[in-house]
Scaffold this motif. Structure first.
Motif, mmCIF file in Angstrom:
data_model
loop_
_atom_site.group_PDB
_atom_site.id
_atom_site.type_symbol
_atom_site.label_atom_id
_atom_site.label_comp_id
_atom_site.label_asym_id
_atom_site.label_seq_id
_atom_site.Cartn_x
_atom_site.Cartn_y
_atom_site.Cartn_z
ATOM 1 N N GLN A 88 0.888 -1.185 0.003
ATOM 2 C CA GLN A 88 -0.042 0.054 -0.061
ATOM 3 C C GLN A 88 1.007 1.262 -0.075
ATOM 4 N N TYR A 121 1.760 -0.596 -6.370
ATOM 5 C CA TYR A 121 0.746 -0.009 -5.248
ATOM 6 C C TYR A 121 -0.673 -0.807 -5.410
ATOM 7 N N ASP A 124 -7.905 -1.511 -2.817
ATOM 8 C CA ASP A 124 -8.294 -2.078 -1.466
ATOM 9 C C ASP A 124 -8.831 -3.518 -1.670
ATOM 10 N N GLY A 136 -7.490 -4.373 1.467
ATOM 11 C CA GLY A 136 -7.075 -3.419 2.260
ATOM 12 C C GLY A 136 -8.349 -2.751 2.916
ATOM 13 N N ASP A 170 -2.216 1.220 5.990
ATOM 14 C CA ASP A 170 -1.448 0.567 4.927
ATOM 15 C C ASP A 170 -1.437 -0.933 5.278
ATOM 16 N N GLN A 172 -2.527 -4.706 5.095
ATOM 17 C CA GLN A 172 -3.442 -5.204 3.966
ATOM 18 C C GLN A 172 -3.350 -6.742 4.520
#
Length: 274
Positions: A88, A121, A124, A136, A170, A172
């Motif tokens: 993230q 990157y 979600d 996420g 951040d 996940q």
């Protein structure tokens, strides 16, 4: 599914090393993902001792931006054949822990520039390979899991520096679909392991949760959070629980007593197959 513990806080066999951190190799359907790298090159030394090849990976997943999960990245060769690194974006914020003026840096080491070219990157909810999801945006839902105190982000503001509480945005979850259901992997579950599981169930509602491998961040938790976590996990009726790393000895012991053979306490060097 095959899970190889390359680093965890404890070690159970001769010739291996352990440190405060986490690193695990996850293999399923001919896919190989490394999740977290501990804080040093311990995971690489253990991989060599165990005969585990880390040159052929489909990706590296970093659960969140703390040194004990990302520190080992600087010991990998980022110049050539490194696989994608899934993380993230907010994991690169300047993270600290402590109270009042006694704060220490616990974020990703500055040497991360060597592997930034390989960073991807994550969103979600993102499927990074068939049956492998990263999840996420974990909301707080339970009344016993709160944002852990003592974690901070140092920001630049109006030409100066300021502190703000780290909301762990951040963090996940890795969810892997297997024939028996979802196998969930969490680095530290700062937002609460039950909240994390509920988020995974929400994101992938058609696949039941089969196992949870997680640092559960209960090492300094109070009685209310530990008992609330155990009671909620009992209601979820998850077949396999694997508390690791920051779960803490007391909480892990209580889980082992509550869940019996359904609770596995993994250590560095163990290989688990389902």
């Amino acid at each position: 599914m095959k899970i190889t513990i390359l680093n965890e806080n404890t070690v159970y066999r001769q010739g291996l090393f352990a440190e405060h951190g986490l690193s695990v190799l996850i293999e399923e359907n001919d896919r190989r993902f490394l999740m977290d790298t501990g804080q040093s090159d311990v995971f690489l030394k253990n991989a060599e001792t165990l005969g585990v090849d880390l040159t052929k990976l489909d990706g590296i997943i970093l659960s969140h931006g703390h040194y004990d999960h990302c520190g080992g990245m600087e010991y990998l060769d980022g110049s050539g054949g490194m696989p994608p690194v899934y993380i993230q974006k907010s994991a690169f914020e300047k993270k600290y822990s402590g109270m009042e003026e006694d704060k220490r840096f616990i974020g990703i080491p500055d040497s991360h520039a060597d592997w930034m070219a390989h960073v991807r990157y994550t969103k979600d909810l993102e499927e990074i390979a068939p049956g492998f999801w990263l999840i996420g945006k974990i909301p707080y839902r339970t009344d016993f899991e709160k944002r852990p105190a003592g974690f901070w982000i140092r920001d630049k503001k109006d030409g100066g520096l300021c502190w703000r509480a780290d909301e762990m945005e951040d963090e996940q979850i890795l969810a892997v679909s297997t024939k028996k259901g979802l196998c969930l992997f969490m680095g530290c579950s700062h937002r609460g392991v039950v909240n994390c599981i509920l988020r995974a169930e929400e994101a992938l509602p058609d696949i039941p949760v089969y196992s949870v491998f997680a640092g559960m961040h209960l090492g300094r938790a109070g009685e209310k959070q530990i008992t609330g976590t155990i009671e909620s996990l009992q209601k979820m009726n998850i077949p396999v629980l694997m508390p690791v790393h920051c779960t803490g000895k007391r909480a892990a012991g209580m889980m082992a007593a509550a869940f019996g053979d359904s609770c596995i306490l993994p250590e560095t060097g163990q290989v688990l197959e389902f």
